[in-house]
Design a protein around this motif. Structure first.
Motif, PDB file in Angstrom:
ATOM      1  N   PRO A  92       0.788  -1.237   0.000  1.00 37.36           N
ATOM      2  CA  PRO A  92       0.000   0.000   0.000  1.00 37.36           C
ATOM      3  C   PRO A  92       0.821   1.289   0.000  1.00 37.36           C
ATOM      4  CG  PRO A  92      -0.315  -1.278   2.047  1.00 37.36           C
ATOM      5  CD  PRO A  92       0.440  -2.151   1.103  1.00 37.36           C
ATOM      6  N   ALA A  93       2.079   1.235   0.457  1.00 44.21           N
ATOM      7  CA  ALA A  93       2.894   2.464   0.473  1.00 44.21           C
ATOM      8  C   ALA A  93       3.564   2.713  -0.879  1.00 44.21           C
ATOM      9  CB  ALA A  93       3.954   2.362   1.559  1.00 44.21           C
ATOM     10  N   VAL A  94       3.481   1.732  -1.776  1.00 39.52           N
ATOM     11  CA  VAL A  94       4.226   1.824  -3.035  1.00 39.52           C
ATOM     12  C   VAL A  94       3.344   2.386  -4.154  1.00 39.52           C
ATOM     13  CG1 VAL A  94       5.372   0.444  -4.839  1.00 39.52           C
ATOM     14  CG2 VAL A  94       5.773  -0.067  -2.411  1.00 39.52           C
ATOM     15  N   GLY A  95       3.848   3.442  -4.800  1.00 41.44           N
ATOM     16  CA  GLY A  95       3.162   3.965  -5.981  1.00 41.44           C
ATOM     17  C   GLY A  95       3.524   3.134  -7.196  1.00 41.44           C
ATOM     18  N   GLU A  96       4.837   3.043  -7.448  1.00 47.77           N
ATOM     19  CA  GLU A  96       5.303   2.245  -8.594  1.00 47.77           C
ATOM     20  C   GLU A  96       6.691   1.699  -8.285  1.00 47.77           C
ATOM     21  OE1 GLU A  96       5.312   2.582 -13.426  1.00 47.77           O
ATOM     22  OE2 GLU A  96       6.628   3.947 -12.374  1.00 47.77           O
ATOM     23  N   VAL A  97       6.979   0.518  -8.823  1.00 48.58           N
ATOM     24  CA  VAL A  97       8.368   0.035  -8.801  1.00 48.58           C
ATOM     25  C   VAL A  97       8.884   0.064 -10.234  1.00 48.58           C
ATOM     26  CG1 VAL A  97       8.067  -1.416  -6.758  1.00 48.58           C
ATOM     27  CG2 VAL A  97       7.695  -2.416  -9.021  1.00 48.58           C
ATOM     28  N   ARG A  98      10.180   0.376 -10.374  1.00 50.83           N
ATOM     29  CA  ARG A  98      10.767   0.429 -11.722  1.00 50.83           C
ATOM     30  C   ARG A  98      12.159  -0.183 -11.654  1.00 50.83           C
ATOM     31  NH1 ARG A  98       8.203   5.697 -11.147  1.00 50.83           N
ATOM     32  NH2 ARG A  98      10.022   6.805 -10.316  1.00 50.83           N
ATOM     33  N   SER A  99      12.534  -0.876 -12.704  1.00 55.40           N
ATOM     34  CA  SER A  99      13.927  -1.330 -12.727  1.00 55.40           C
ATOM     35  C   SER A  99      14.401  -1.477 -14.157  1.00 55.40           C
ATOM     36  CB  SER A  99      14.094  -2.653 -11.977  1.00 55.40           C
ATOM     37  OG  SER A  99      13.618  -3.719 -12.738  1.00 55.40           O
ATOM     38  N   ILE A 100      15.685  -1.332 -14.301  1.00 52.77           N
ATOM     39  CA  ILE A 100      16.347  -1.633 -15.571  1.00 52.77           C
ATOM     40  C   ILE A 100      17.798  -1.960 -15.233  1.00 52.77           C
ATOM     41  CG2 ILE A 100      16.798   0.840 -16.047  1.00 52.77           C
ATOM     42  CD1 ILE A 100      16.584   0.074 -19.081  1.00 52.77           C
ATOM     43  N   GLY A 101      18.271  -3.102 -15.683  1.00 52.63           N
ATOM     44  CA  GLY A 101      19.650  -3.500 -15.406  1.00 52.63           C
ATOM     45  C   GLY A 101      19.945  -3.468 -13.921  1.00 52.63           C
ATOM     46  N   THR A 102      20.941  -2.676 -13.534  1.00 51.38           N
ATOM     47  CA  THR A 102      21.380  -2.661 -12.138  1.00 51.38           C
ATOM     48  C   THR A 102      20.642  -1.617 -11.294  1.00 51.38           C
ATOM     49  OG1 THR A 102      23.137  -1.062 -12.573  1.00 51.38           O
ATOM     50  CG2 THR A 102      23.691  -3.395 -12.852  1.00 51.38           C
ATOM     51  N   MET A 103      19.648  -0.951 -11.889  1.00 48.07           N
ATOM     52  CA  MET A 103      18.908   0.086 -11.146  1.00 48.07           C
ATOM     53  C   MET A 103      17.554  -0.459 -10.715  1.00 48.07           C
ATOM     54  SD  MET A 103      16.535   2.547 -10.692  1.00 48.07           S
ATOM     55  CE  MET A 103      15.568   2.399 -12.185  1.00 48.07           C
ATOM     56  N   ALA A 104      17.242  -0.298  -9.426  1.00 49.49           N
ATOM     57  CA  ALA A 104      15.906  -0.633  -8.922  1.00 49.49           C
ATOM     58  C   ALA A 104      15.371   0.579  -8.193  1.00 49.49           C
ATOM     59  CB  ALA A 104      15.988  -1.808  -7.952  1.00 49.49           C
ATOM     60  N   ALA A 105      14.123   0.959  -8.480  1.00 48.19           N
ATOM     61  CA  ALA A 105      13.537   2.134  -7.820  1.00 48.19           C
ATOM     62  C   ALA A 105      12.164   1.812  -7.279  1.00 48.19           C
ATOM     63  CB  ALA A 105      13.445   3.302  -8.804  1.00 48.19           C
ATOM     64  N   VAL A 106      11.859   2.431  -6.144  1.00 45.36           N
ATOM     65  CA  VAL A 106      10.539   2.304  -5.534  1.00 45.36           C
ATOM     66  C   VAL A 106      10.013   3.719  -5.350  1.00 45.36           C
ATOM     67  CG1 VAL A 106       9.244   1.499  -3.535  1.00 45.36           C
ATOM     68  CG2 VAL A 106      11.299   0.254  -4.267  1.00 45.36           C
ATOM     69  N   GLU A 107       8.982   4.058  -6.062  1.00 44.81           N
ATOM     70  CA  GLU A 107       8.377   5.386  -5.871  1.00 44.81           C
ATOM     71  C   GLU A 107       7.310   5.255  -4.800  1.00 44.81           C
ATOM     72  OE1 GLU A 107       7.480   7.819  -9.267  1.00 44.81           O
ATOM     73  OE2 GLU A 107       6.145   9.099  -8.083  1.00 44.81           O
ATOM     74  N   LEU A 108       7.554   5.878  -3.656  1.00 43.13           N
ATOM     75  CA  LEU A 108       6.586   5.808  -2.559  1.00 43.13           C
ATOM     76  C   LEU A 108       5.424   6.755  -2.845  1.00 43.13           C
ATOM     77  CD1 LEU A 108       8.999   5.980   0.519  1.00 43.13           C
ATOM     78  CD2 LEU A 108       7.958   3.946  -0.485  1.00 43.13           C
ATOM     79  N   LYS A 109       4.242   6.375  -2.387  1.00 46.62           N
ATOM     80  CA  LYS A 109       3.129   7.309  -2.466  1.00 46.62           C
ATOM     81  C   LYS A 109       3.446   8.468  -1.521  1.00 46.62           C
ATOM     82  CE  LYS A 109      -0.355   3.888  -3.542  1.00 46.62           C
ATOM     83  NZ  LYS A 109      -1.229   2.901  -2.913  1.00 46.62           N
ATOM     84  N   ALA A 110       3.252   9.678  -1.974  1.00 48.00           N
ATOM     85  CA  ALA A 110       3.559  10.829  -1.116  1.00 48.00           C
ATOM     86  C   ALA A 110       2.713  12.011  -1.556  1.00 48.00           C
ATOM     87  CB  ALA A 110       5.039  11.191  -1.221  1.00 48.00           C
ATOM     88  N   GLY A 111       2.202  12.753  -0.579  1.00 47.71           N
ATOM     89  CA  GLY A 111       1.421  13.948  -0.898  1.00 47.71           C
ATOM     90  C   GLY A 111       2.309  15.015  -1.504  1.00 47.71           C
ATOM     91  N   ASP A 112       3.598  14.985  -1.166  1.00 43.96           N
ATOM     92  CA  ASP A 112       4.534  16.007  -1.656  1.00 43.96           C
ATOM     93  C   ASP A 112       5.592  15.361  -2.559  1.00 43.96           C
ATOM     94  OD1 ASP A 112       5.861  14.526   0.247  1.00 43.96           O
ATOM     95  OD2 ASP A 112       6.770  16.241   1.265  1.00 43.96           O
ATOM     96  N   ALA A 113       5.152  14.540  -3.521  1.00 44.95           N
ATOM     97  CA  ALA A 113       6.093  13.815  -4.391  1.00 44.95           C
ATOM     98  C   ALA A 113       7.093  14.778  -5.034  1.00 44.95           C
ATOM     99  CB  ALA A 113       5.311  13.070  -5.469  1.00 44.95           C
ATOM    100  N   GLY A 114       8.318  14.303  -5.215  1.00 42.02           N
ATOM    101  CA  GLY A 114       9.363  15.124  -5.839  1.00 42.02           C
ATOM    102  C   GLY A 114      10.594  15.156  -4.947  1.00 42.02           C
TER     103      GLY A 114
END
Ligand SMILES: Cc1ncc(COP(=O)(O)O)c(C=O)c1O
Length: 433
Positions: free
Chosen positions: A355-377
């Motif tokens: 529920p805290a995760v907006g989106e996960v993204r990855s490519i090669g050696t990079m993994a990212a987790v975009e958290l849900k946030a009212g003040d994204a950025g």
């Protein structure tokens, strides 16, 4: 504590930032601090380190080169080391990129590419083709030209009066699709804005600049390969140069040596830095096609590319670059990259629905987790809390606001990488509470 000049740290609010970590040794994936901690460098020291800190082959190459030629200006001289680096790079780059211009860091590689693109058109008698197109969420460095092509942000706002105007087109930020599509309804419609722009204005546009497949500082935004392919096609259709800024993505970060290779795209100009020396010394390069290079030849001195930096082509940095490329050949680097990529995919798919995760993204050696946030950025209030939490857990990560990402040296073990993912798991549990 030193009694000398106070060090003003980069990207740091000196009045509120916690005291900097005092690092006494860096080895492999670890930073060792003076107070006895061992911290995993989960972002490869700003995305530069490839083979782990203190790789003996790079250390030896640097020492050996420093004893032979330390630095000699590259105007009017050459040497075997810089030539060997150029020759070794040739093997990995698209065949049409044939000429290499060295500089010092990612920002200068971008400045060089912009200047080359503009002067190219002038030299072939089209001086009106002089403006640049760049993407939303782009980041290309902190010098004035590089900031101009970077997207507007808190980083650039104080300098607006210095920046040159650029045309801004959509990025393929699928999680926040700029044209309101979803993956199932998408046919890379976000490139339409570029097509329409070039239809109208190609006569005044020199080049489009893009971070291929992965926009880094803008939020670790992963683009579908078709996006880059479409950009290439549109540039070709309208006679506009394509600059690929591979400063972050180069040297295996995205799973192949260069991100352009994944999309099967050859740009007209490519910018390299960060991993070019294995992450040990500053060096950069801008590589261009023969057609661009040829436009600078002639008796008329005004055709010359009047650009250079004192340390351009530094032989010690070049020796580190050669040693790093040799490691790609002597060690199973791409197996390590594949193993990292696999762990990223498994671990991200396990938290995708949290529920805290907006989106996960990855490519090669990079993994990212975009958290849900009212003040994204980047300036999300989450950022300092996350940073402190990770440091206290023994991992150096520098979240981009509400986007947590991992971009480790390739020698990270599966246990170490899983440990870093576990710490992200801890954060999600804290967010859920
Ligand atoms: C894609 C890209 N281009 C350029 C730069 C600027 O590089 P440098 O910090 O070495 O000037 C960066 C830095 O993060 C980058 O990610």
């Amino acid at each position: 504590m030193s009694s000398g000049l106070q060090i003003w740290h980069p990207f740091t609010q000196q009045s509120t930032a916690p005291a900097p970590l005092r690092v006494k040794k860096a080895e492999g994936v670890y930073l060792y601090t003076e107070d006895g901690r061992r911290i995993i460098d989960g972002i490869s020291s700003w995305w530069v380190n490839l083979h782990g800190h203190g790789h003996p082959a790079i250390v030896a190459a640097v020492a050996e080169q420093a004893a032979r030629i330390d630095h000699v200006l590259l105007a009017g001289t050459t040497n075997a080391t810089i030539e060997e680096l150029a020759a070794r790079l040739r093997k990995y780059l698209p065949a049409q990129l044939q000429h290499i211009f060295f500089s010092d860091d990612g920002s200068t590689a971008v400045e060089v590419a912009i200047k080359m693109a503009v002067q190219y058109w002038k030299n072939i008698g089209r001086p009106e083709k002089k403006s640049m197109v760049a993407l939303e969420h782009a980041y290309h460095g902190d010098t004035v030209g590089a900031m101009s092509v970077g997207d507007d942000s808190g980083f650039t706002e104080s300098f607006q009066s210095l920046l040159f105007p650029v045309h801004r087109v959509h990025s393929a930020y699928c999680y926040r699709c700029p044209v309101g599509k979803t993956r199932s309804t998408c046919s890379i419609d976000c490139t339409e804005k570029l097509r329409q722009l070039l239809e109208r204005k190609h006569g005044e546009i020199a080049a489009v600049i893009v971070e291929p497949l992965l926009q880094g500082a803008g939020g670790m935004i992963v683009h579908p390969a078709e996006f880059l392919q479409r950009l290439r096609k549109i540039c070709d259709d309208f006679g506009v140069l394509l600059i690929a800024d591979e400063v972050l993505t180069g040297f295996g970060r995205c799973g192949r040596m260069f991100a352009c290779e994944i999309a099967g795209v050859a740009p007209d100009l490519m910018c390299l830095s960060k991993g070019l020396t294995g992450g040990v010394l500053p060096m950069a390069a801008t590589i261009c096609t023969r057609g661009i290079y040829d436009a600078f030849l002639g008796d008329d001195s005004s055709r010359t590319f009047y650009h250079g930096h004192s340390y351009t082509g530094n032989p010690i940095a070049a020796a580190a670059g050669i040693a790093s490329l040799k490691i790609f050949e002597s060690e199973p680097v791409f197996e390590r990259i594949d193993a990292i990529s696999k762990i990223h995919c498994e671990r991200l798919s396990a938290i995708r629905e949290h529920p805290a995760v907006g989106e996960v993204r990855s490519i090669g050696t990079m993994a990212a987790v975009e958290l849900k946030a009212g003040d994204a950025g980047y300036f999300s209030k989450l950022r300092p809390k996350l940073y402190d939490f990770f440091i206290d857990s023994g991992v150096l990560l520098r979240p981009l606001g509400n986007v947590i990402y991992i971009l480790p040296p390739y020698v990270i073990s599966s246990a170490e990488l899983n440990f870093v993912h576990d710490r992200i798991g801890d954060v999600l549990e804290l967010c859920a509470r």
